[in-house]
Design a protein around this motif. Structure first.
Motif, PDB file in Angstrom:
ATOM      1  N   ILE A  63      16.588   3.246   8.491  1.00  0.00           N
ATOM      2  CA  ILE A  63      18.071   3.279   8.013  1.00  0.00           C
ATOM      3  C   ILE A  63      18.349   1.713   8.474  1.00  0.00           C
ATOM      4  CG2 ILE A  63      20.975   3.177   7.872  1.00  0.00           C
ATOM      5  CD1 ILE A  63      19.840   5.813   7.161  1.00  0.00           C
ATOM      6  N   LEU A  64      18.142   1.964   9.805  1.00  0.00           N
ATOM      7  CA  LEU A  64      18.584   0.354  11.165  1.00  0.00           C
ATOM      8  C   LEU A  64      17.844  -0.605  10.219  1.00  0.00           C
ATOM      9  CD1 LEU A  64      19.052   2.406  14.367  1.00  0.00           C
ATOM     10  CD2 LEU A  64      20.918   1.581  12.974  1.00  0.00           C
ATOM     11  N   ALA A  65      16.620  -0.288  10.344  1.00  0.00           N
ATOM     12  CA  ALA A  65      15.651  -1.152   9.999  1.00  0.00           C
ATOM     13  C   ALA A  65      16.048  -2.301   8.684  1.00  0.00           C
ATOM     14  CB  ALA A  65      14.235  -1.257   9.746  1.00  0.00           C
ATOM     15  N   ARG A  66      16.754  -1.681   7.814  1.00  0.00           N
ATOM     16  CA  ARG A  66      17.903  -2.470   6.678  1.00  0.00           C
ATOM     17  C   ARG A  66      18.571  -3.496   6.534  1.00  0.00           C
ATOM     18  NH1 ARG A  66      16.661   2.723   3.930  1.00  0.00           N
ATOM     19  NH2 ARG A  66      19.747   2.414   3.649  1.00  0.00           N
ATOM     20  N   ALA A  67      19.011  -3.490   8.233  1.00  0.00           N
ATOM     21  CA  ALA A  67      20.311  -3.732   8.991  1.00  0.00           C
ATOM     22  C   ALA A  67      19.704  -5.869   9.264  1.00  0.00           C
ATOM     23  CB  ALA A  67      20.697  -3.412  10.061  1.00  0.00           C
ATOM     24  N   PRO A  68      20.369  -6.333   8.841  1.00  0.00           N
ATOM     25  CA  PRO A  68      19.778  -7.768   8.106  1.00  0.00           C
ATOM     26  C   PRO A  68      20.953  -8.163   9.763  1.00  0.00           C
ATOM     27  CG  PRO A  68      22.464  -7.673   7.534  1.00  0.00           C
ATOM     28  CD  PRO A  68      21.913  -6.214   7.783  1.00  0.00           C
ATOM     29  N   ASP A  69      19.206  -9.621  10.401  1.00  0.00           N
ATOM     30  CA  ASP A  69      19.431  -9.972  11.531  1.00  0.00           C
ATOM     31  C   ASP A  69      20.197 -11.543  11.164  1.00  0.00           C
ATOM     32  OD1 ASP A  69      18.231 -10.138  13.909  1.00  0.00           O
ATOM     33  OD2 ASP A  69      16.728 -11.094  13.604  1.00  0.00           O
ATOM     34  N   VAL A  70      21.756 -10.683  12.031  1.00  0.00           N
ATOM     35  CA  VAL A  70      23.180 -12.030  12.070  1.00  0.00           C
ATOM     36  C   VAL A  70      23.091 -12.529  13.078  1.00  0.00           C
ATOM     37  CG1 VAL A  70      22.935 -12.225   9.194  1.00  0.00           C
ATOM     38  CG2 VAL A  70      24.221 -10.597  10.662  1.00  0.00           C
ATOM     39  N   PRO A  71      24.168 -13.066  13.409  1.00  0.00           N
ATOM     40  CA  PRO A  71      25.116 -12.413  14.563  1.00  0.00           C
ATOM     41  C   PRO A  71      26.006 -11.716  14.222  1.00  0.00           C
ATOM     42  CG  PRO A  71      24.638 -15.194  13.884  1.00  0.00           C
ATOM     43  CD  PRO A  71      24.047 -14.417  12.903  1.00  0.00           C
ATOM     44  N   PRO A  72      27.067 -11.256  15.355  1.00  0.00           N
ATOM     45  CA  PRO A  72      28.275 -10.821  15.178  1.00  0.00           C
ATOM     46  C   PRO A  72      28.905 -11.808  14.986  1.00  0.00           C
ATOM     47  CG  PRO A  72      27.502 -11.317  17.535  1.00  0.00           C
ATOM     48  CD  PRO A  72      25.903 -11.688  16.435  1.00  0.00           C
TER      49      PRO A  72
END
Length: 83
Positions: A63-72
Motif C-alpha cells: 500500500i505504501l509503495a502505491r503512494a505518489p512521490d510528491v512534495p508535502p
C-alpha cells in the motif's frame, strides 16, 4: 458497587486531593473516573496489539509503495535537522 482499600503514596494522595478540588468533585469520584479511564485505555491498547498481531507487513508495504512521490503540502514538511 464494590469497595477496595487503596494505599497511595502521600505525594500522590495530595496531588489527587488537589485535582479533585480543582475539578470540584469528590476524591472518590476523581479516582473512580481515573481508574475507568485507565481501563478504557488498556482495553484499546490490547485491541491494537491483537490487530497488530494479525497484520500483514507485506500488504502494508505494498500500500505504501502505491503512494505518489510528491512534495508535502505547505506546513506539512519535516523539520530541518539541527546542526
Amino acid at each position: 458497587m464494590g469497595t477496595y482499600p487503596l494505599r497511595l503514596a502521600d505525594h500522590v494522595m495530595e496531588e489527587a486531593k488537589q485535582a479533585a478540588a480543582e475539578d470540584n468533585v469528590s476524591l472518590n469520584q476523581l479516582l473512580a473516573a481515573f481508574i475507568a479511564d485507565g481501563i478504557g485505555h488498556r482495553r484499546a491498547i490490547m485491541e491494537l496489539k491483537k490487530r497488530a498481531a494479525r497484520a500483514d507487513p507485506e500488504a502494508a508495504l505494498a500500500i505504501l509503495a502505491r503512494a505518489p512521490d510528491v512534495p508535502p503540502d505547505p506546513g506539512d514538511e519535516l523539520p530541518a535537522k539541527a546542526g
